[in-house]
Enzyme design. Structure first.
Site, PDB file in Angstrom:
ATOM      1  N   GLN A  86      24.999  76.122  15.310  1.00  0.00           N
ATOM      2  CA  GLN A  86      23.643  75.643  15.062  1.00  0.00           C
ATOM      3  C   GLN A  86      22.774  76.038  16.246  1.00  0.00           C
ATOM      4  O   GLN A  86      22.780  75.380  17.279  1.00  0.00           O
ATOM      5  CB  GLN A  86      23.620  74.123  14.862  1.00  0.00           C
ATOM      6  CG  GLN A  86      22.243  73.608  14.460  1.00  0.00           C
ATOM      7  CD  GLN A  86      22.138  72.095  14.527  1.00  0.00           C
ATOM      8  OE1 GLN A  86      22.922  71.449  15.212  1.00  0.00           O
ATOM      9  NE2 GLN A  86      21.160  71.538  13.834  1.00  0.00           N
ATOM     10  N   THR A  92      20.222  66.972  11.989  1.00  0.00           N
ATOM     11  CA  THR A  92      21.551  66.838  11.387  1.00  0.00           C
ATOM     12  C   THR A  92      21.658  67.565  10.053  1.00  0.00           C
ATOM     13  O   THR A  92      22.712  68.132   9.729  1.00  0.00           O
ATOM     14  CB  THR A  92      21.890  65.354  11.195  1.00  0.00           C
ATOM     15  OG1 THR A  92      20.820  64.713  10.474  1.00  0.00           O
ATOM     16  CG2 THR A  92      22.071  64.661  12.544  1.00  0.00           C
ATOM     17  N   SER A 113      31.266  62.744  13.405  1.00  0.00           N
ATOM     18  CA  SER A 113      30.592  63.080  14.658  1.00  0.00           C
ATOM     19  C   SER A 113      31.635  63.366  15.729  1.00  0.00           C
ATOM     20  O   SER A 113      32.569  62.584  15.926  1.00  0.00           O
ATOM     21  CB  SER A 113      29.687  61.932  15.113  1.00  0.00           C
ATOM     22  OG  SER A 113      28.655  61.711  14.174  1.00  0.00           O
ATOM     23  N   ASP A 115      31.463  63.076  18.815  1.00  0.00           N
ATOM     24  CA  ASP A 115      31.440  62.160  19.957  1.00  0.00           C
ATOM     25  C   ASP A 115      31.759  60.727  19.541  1.00  0.00           C
ATOM     26  O   ASP A 115      31.469  59.785  20.273  1.00  0.00           O
ATOM     27  CB  ASP A 115      30.082  62.218  20.660  1.00  0.00           C
ATOM     28  CG  ASP A 115      28.932  61.780  19.770  1.00  0.00           C
ATOM     29  OD1 ASP A 115      29.146  61.577  18.550  1.00  0.00           O
ATOM     30  OD2 ASP A 115      27.795  61.643  20.278  1.00  0.00           O
ATOM     31  N   GLU A 172      15.480  56.485   9.687  1.00  0.00           N
ATOM     32  CA  GLU A 172      15.751  56.628  11.116  1.00  0.00           C
ATOM     33  C   GLU A 172      14.892  55.646  11.909  1.00  0.00           C
ATOM     34  O   GLU A 172      13.765  55.321  11.518  1.00  0.00           O
ATOM     35  CB  GLU A 172      15.482  58.058  11.574  1.00  0.00           C
ATOM     36  CG  GLU A 172      16.379  59.102  10.926  1.00  0.00           C
ATOM     37  CD  GLU A 172      17.837  58.934  11.289  1.00  0.00           C
ATOM     38  OE1 GLU A 172      18.129  58.378  12.374  1.00  0.00           O
ATOM     39  OE2 GLU A 172      18.701  59.345  10.488  1.00  0.00           O
ATOM     40  N   ASN A 245      27.212  58.709  24.598  1.00  0.00           N
ATOM     41  CA  ASN A 245      26.010  59.424  25.012  1.00  0.00           C
ATOM     42  C   ASN A 245      25.780  59.392  26.512  1.00  0.00           C
ATOM     43  O   ASN A 245      24.852  60.031  26.999  1.00  0.00           O
ATOM     44  CB  ASN A 245      24.781  58.840  24.297  1.00  0.00           C
ATOM     45  CG  ASN A 245      24.805  59.114  22.813  1.00  0.00           C
ATOM     46  OD1 ASN A 245      24.783  60.258  22.377  1.00  0.00           O
ATOM     47  ND2 ASN A 245      24.877  58.056  22.013  1.00  0.00           N
ATOM     48  N   LYS A 373      61.635  69.229  43.139  1.00  0.00           N
ATOM     49  CA  LYS A 373      60.923  70.210  42.316  1.00  0.00           C
ATOM     50  C   LYS A 373      61.902  71.219  41.736  1.00  0.00           C
ATOM     51  O   LYS A 373      62.686  71.811  42.464  1.00  0.00           O
ATOM     52  CB  LYS A 373      59.858  70.907  43.173  1.00  0.00           C
ATOM     53  CG  LYS A 373      58.908  71.826  42.397  1.00  0.00           C
ATOM     54  CD  LYS A 373      59.375  73.257  42.257  1.00  0.00           C
ATOM     55  CE  LYS A 373      59.444  73.991  43.561  1.00  0.00           C
ATOM     56  NZ  LYS A 373      59.839  75.433  43.349  1.00  0.00           N
ATOM     57  N   HIS A 385      65.806  59.073  51.314  1.00  0.00           N
ATOM     58  CA  HIS A 385      64.556  58.966  52.054  1.00  0.00           C
ATOM     59  C   HIS A 385      64.184  60.279  52.743  1.00  0.00           C
ATOM     60  O   HIS A 385      65.036  61.040  53.201  1.00  0.00           O
ATOM     61  CB  HIS A 385      64.582  57.837  53.106  1.00  0.00           C
ATOM     62  CG  HIS A 385      65.933  57.469  53.598  1.00  0.00           C
ATOM     63  ND1 HIS A 385      66.477  56.228  53.419  1.00  0.00           N
ATOM     64  CD2 HIS A 385      66.883  58.191  54.242  1.00  0.00           C
ATOM     65  CE1 HIS A 385      67.693  56.192  53.938  1.00  0.00           C
ATOM     66  NE2 HIS A 385      67.954  57.372  54.446  1.00  0.00           N
ATOM     67  N   ASN A 408      63.207  77.048  50.401  1.00  0.00           N
ATOM     68  CA  ASN A 408      63.398  77.853  49.194  1.00  0.00           C
ATOM     69  C   ASN A 408      62.460  79.049  49.081  1.00  0.00           C
ATOM     70  O   ASN A 408      62.624  79.875  48.189  1.00  0.00           O
ATOM     71  CB  ASN A 408      63.230  76.974  47.951  1.00  0.00           C
ATOM     72  CG  ASN A 408      61.894  76.246  47.928  1.00  0.00           C
ATOM     73  OD1 ASN A 408      61.327  75.933  48.974  1.00  0.00           O
ATOM     74  ND2 ASN A 408      61.381  75.965  46.750  1.00  0.00           N
TER      75      ASN A 408
END
Length: 480
Positions: A86, A92, A113, A115, A172, A245, A373, A385, A408
């Site tokens: 759009q 809308t 919508s 949102d 509206e 919003n 890791k 520890h 490593n």
């Protein structure tokens, strides 16, 4: 045969009040884009397709859709996702018009919508039943303060909204009269409409209103004029139609979402110390008798086995934690792409860090300020520890001393360290990879090991101790 459902998702808005360069629908709620929640909801309806109408930041929105996180087991893999643009944004009605070429007349168009992330599939199914392939169905809500929302005007009077009376129009807020502004029933922005009817009504829209926009809501008056029934499915749960919003609204909705996640888990038997201090930013699956203390965050895909206990202030992402394991406070587990596995009865933390690829067997102990890791630790191995294990394979019952590390990385490549079963690594050792410590061996504290050691051997590699008797320390020179 059921009428096909085509979902149109409004995602073209700029979101000025967000004060962000990121398109509004890509801001996150519960660790996922607002738009992702809406698309997943559409998928759970077994929709034929979803058409995302993008505008502001369209390229970013379209690119993000290819990478949106999927909820485990959802149906989105079967949903055809398409895009319309759009440009410019003229309202809308104009937005939906851009999607029309992608919609077939044999279906129902469900307008959502991008949102509004918390709408439930069950609510939309009820709305679609009201539509029944032949009526215009609107999702509505009574609000104490309806300021800013379109009002539902029903037959009989414009100042009241009786649920049993016929819907005549949606007005509206900016175009409403004072009497109409007294109406508390509002239009949520969600509707279901037969596509064949929608196509004709869209082309009859005009922009003769206060905002000079093409309102989708004006199709209600066309439906009334054409003798098509307009029905409202009224709900009481305002959060299901709450939009975002501003950052304030996003934060408010985040707390609603998190409390609902917490409530659902507690109803399954999970014990949360405080549901108001708990965040899920992905999916969390829990076995029986799981306990979670305060201020814990779960991201990505996390699974907790039976009897797992999570201490306060832990962050756990993309990990599987087996039954009976205890994660002590302030532990950080991040599986990212490789995942993390914690075995049955393992004890982790406090203040431990498990990084991607950490695979811990049953009854492994990882203590405070230990980092693991891309390493595998077999049953009963312990690093209690101040230690680092990277790119390592550790056998059963290994004891790894405080201050010890696997070196490593050679500046260009990573190399593996193998520590076989029943090895004892003393404190403050450096194991320079690639290297293997043989089964049952011992490495003396303070050693730097650069070569493989044989099984059962004591290996010591450190400078000879020198003690100088009657040593006089330097005296500080006085200045002036």
């Amino acid at each position: 045969m059921a009428t096909p459902i085509d979902v149109v998702i409004m995602a073209a808005g700029k979101g000025t009040r967000m004060k962000s360069a990121l398109p509004k629908v890509l801001h996150q709620l519960g660790g996922r884009a607002l738009l992702a929640h809406v698309i997943d909801c559409a998928a759970r309806l077994s929709a034929r397709q979803a058409v995302v109408i993008a505008g502001h930041g369209a390229a970013d929105v379209e690119a993000a859709c290819a990478h949106l996180t999927r909820a485990a087991g959802d149906a989105r893999q079967d949903l055809s996702l398409k895009f319309a643009r759009q440009e410019p944004q003229l309202g809308t009605g104009h937005a939906v018009q851009q999607a029309l070429p992608l919609l077939a007349d044999d279906g129902v168009t469900l307008v959502l919508s991008g949102d509004v992330p918390l709408t439930q599939p069950a609510t939309l199914r009820a709305l679609l039943e009201q539509c029944d392939g032949q009526r215009l169905a609107l999702l509505t809500l009574n609000m104490a303060d309806p300021t800013g929302y379109g009002r539902i005007v029903r037959a009989g009077t414009q100042a009241t909204a009786q649920a049993s009376s016929q819907v005549r129009a949606i007005v509206e807020h900016k175009d409403a009269t004072e009497a109409q502004r007294g109406i508390h029933e509002i239009y949520s922005g969600i509707m279901a409409v037969p596509t064949r009817l929608l196509r004709g009504w869209i082309h009859r829209l005009d922009n003769k209103n206060v905002q000079s926009e093409y309102y989708l809501t004006d199709i209600v008056k066309f439906a009334v004029a054409d003798g098509v029934a307009v029905v409202a499915h009224q709900i009481t749960d305002a959060a299901q139609v709450a939009g975002v919003n501003s950052p304030v609204q996003l934060a408010e909705l985040e707390r609603v979402y998190q409390l609902r996640q917490a409530t659902a888990l507690m109803e399954q038997g999970v014990r949360l110390a405080d549901p108001a201090r708990f965040d899920v930013r992905g999916t969390l699956q829990c076995g029986q008798d799981v306990e979670i203390d305060v201020n814990c965050v779960f991201a990505g895909q996390v699974s907790l086995g039976e009897g797992v206990r999570i201490g306060a202030n832990c962050v756990i992402a993309n990990a599987t934690i087996a039954a009976g394991a205890v994660i002590h406070p302030f532990t950080h587990i991040d599986g990212e792409k490789l995942g993390v596995q914690v075995g049955e009865g393992a004890l982790i933390g406090p203040f431990a860090r498990l990084r991607p690829g950490a695979q811990l067997g049953a009854e492994v102990h990882i203590g405070n300020f230990v980092e693991v890791k891309n390493s595998t630790l077999a049953k009963g191995a312990k690093a209690n520890h101040l230690a680092y294990l990277g790119d390592a394979t550790v056998g059963e019952r290994v004891n790894y001393g405080a201050g010890s590390i696997t070196a490593n990385y050679d500046g260009a490549n990573k190399h593996r360290t193998v520590i076989e079963a029943d090895v004892h690594i003393g404190s403050n050792c450096v194991l320079v990879a690639p290297v293997t410590i043989g089964q049952g061996g011992t490495v003396g504290g303070g050693s730097t090991i650069t070569k493989d050691t044989p099984p059962g051997a004591l290996s010591v590699a450190r400078g000879k101790q020198v003690s100088l008797p009657n040593w006089k320390r330097p005296v500080k020179v006085s200045k002036g």
